[in-house]
Design a protein around this motif. Structure first.
Motif, mmCIF file in Angstrom:
data_model
loop_
_atom_site.group_PDB
_atom_site.id
_atom_site.type_symbol
_atom_site.label_atom_id
_atom_site.label_comp_id
_atom_site.label_asym_id
_atom_site.label_seq_id
_atom_site.Cartn_x
_atom_site.Cartn_y
_atom_site.Cartn_z
ATOM 1 N N VAL A 181 0.460 -1.386 0.028
ATOM 2 C CA VAL A 181 -0.407 0.202 -0.187
ATOM 3 C C VAL A 181 1.239 1.189 -0.490
ATOM 4 N N GLY A 182 1.019 1.886 -0.893
ATOM 5 C CA GLY A 182 1.380 3.323 -1.162
ATOM 6 C C GLY A 182 0.493 4.564 -0.719
ATOM 7 N N ALA B 41 -3.339 4.093 -0.972
ATOM 8 C CA ALA B 41 -4.197 4.940 -0.537
ATOM 9 C C ALA B 41 -5.203 5.597 -1.120
ATOM 10 N N VAL B 42 -4.934 6.580 -1.130
ATOM 11 C CA VAL B 42 -5.685 7.395 -2.126
ATOM 12 C C VAL B 42 -5.014 7.525 -3.544
ATOM 13 N N LYS B 43 -5.744 7.122 -3.837
ATOM 14 C CA LYS B 43 -5.818 6.570 -5.897
ATOM 15 C C LYS B 43 -5.837 8.285 -6.851
ATOM 16 N N ILE C 171 0.933 7.655 5.844
ATOM 17 C CA ILE C 171 -0.101 7.377 5.663
ATOM 18 C C ILE C 171 -0.786 6.628 5.167
ATOM 19 N N ALA C 172 -0.090 5.527 4.038
ATOM 20 C CA ALA C 172 -0.242 3.831 3.356
ATOM 21 C C ALA C 172 -0.473 3.366 5.469
ATOM 22 N N HIS C 173 0.429 3.864 6.293
ATOM 23 C CA HIS C 173 0.487 2.913 7.819
ATOM 24 C C HIS C 173 -1.406 2.992 8.221
ATOM 25 N N CYS D 198 9.510 4.935 -0.013
ATOM 26 C CA CYS D 198 10.750 4.364 -0.270
ATOM 27 C C CYS D 198 10.928 5.751 -1.842
ATOM 28 N N SER D 199 10.770 7.038 -0.792
ATOM 29 C CA SER D 199 10.304 8.411 -2.006
ATOM 30 C C SER D 199 11.946 8.701 -1.800
#
Length: 222
Positions: A57-58, A114-116, A155-157, A193-194
């Motif tokens: 999940v990103g 998490a957000v598309k 945020i994904a967490h 991993c940004s």
């Protein structure tokens, strides 16, 4: 018109191309379409194996990455490390070429966000995260073979924890954090991993790979 569901392993869980649910993101989408009419500029669909055991999940699409190409983590710096790591653990076939036409396929893994939709400055607002969680929940419910989820970033967490029925207050984010959901699925967390995290040394390849090593161990407990 091409829809996100046309490219997804879980088409029943995808948002429509012109999803109207988040007004700020809709406005930004229209601005990007006017500025870059040849880009994807729509909700980014999941990518990977419908029978995956590992879900990733990103956060949200990057402007010059997934928002441009239409595939998660494709065409930006973060994708280089993610897809190299998936290859290292035998979770992909073919070579990552930073383009949805590169022929890359995932085996045993699937990527969701998490957000598309692309948020301004890569920062979705809490209401947008909450609104889009419906699609994440539906996606994870559809992926019945997924037993381990790796969340990339805080945020994904939080979004993944809520989608799995875990109270975020009792599942604090941290690199390598591990939490078991009520249904037996396991949530692992990693720093995102940004480019920023990699350039500042907050995350390196060995740290990132350690989370995937743990995921593999959870899949095949001794």
């Amino acid at each position: 018109m091409v829809q996100p569901a046309d490219f997804s392993p879980i088409p029943e869980a995808e948002a429509p191309r012109d999803c109207p649910l988040c007004p700020r993101l809709v406005r930004f989408r229209e601005e990007c379409r006017a500025e870059h009419p040849g880009w994807w500029n729509a909700p980014v669909p999941a990518f990977g194996d419908r029978d995956a055991w590992l879900g990733i999940v990103g956060l949200a699409p990057g402007k010059h990455g997934a928002n441009r190409t239409g595939r998660p983590f494709t065409g930006d710096y973060a994708g280089d490390l993610l897809y190299a790591t998936l290859a290292r653990f035998g979770l992909s076939e073919g070579d990552y070429g930073a383009s949805p036409g590169d022929g890359l396929q995932l085996r045993g893994a699937v990527i969701l966000n998490a957000v598309k939709c692309l948020p301004p400055a890569n920062k979705p607002e809490p209401r947008e995260i909450a609104t889009c969680r419906h699609y994440l929940e539906e996606g994870l419910a559809t992926l019945t073979a997924v037993r381990v989820i790796i969340a990339l970033g805080q945020i994904a967490h939080v979004a993944a924890a809520r989608a799995l029925g875990l109270p975020p207050s009792s599942t604090k984010f941290g690199h390598g954090a591990e939490n078991a959901a009520p249904d037996g699925r396991v949530l692992l967390s990693s720093y995102h991993c940004s480019r920023y995290n990699q350039n500042t040394g907050r995350l390196d390849a060995a740290m990132f790979e350690s989370v995937f090593e743990r995921a593999v161990a959870l899949r095949r407990p001794r």
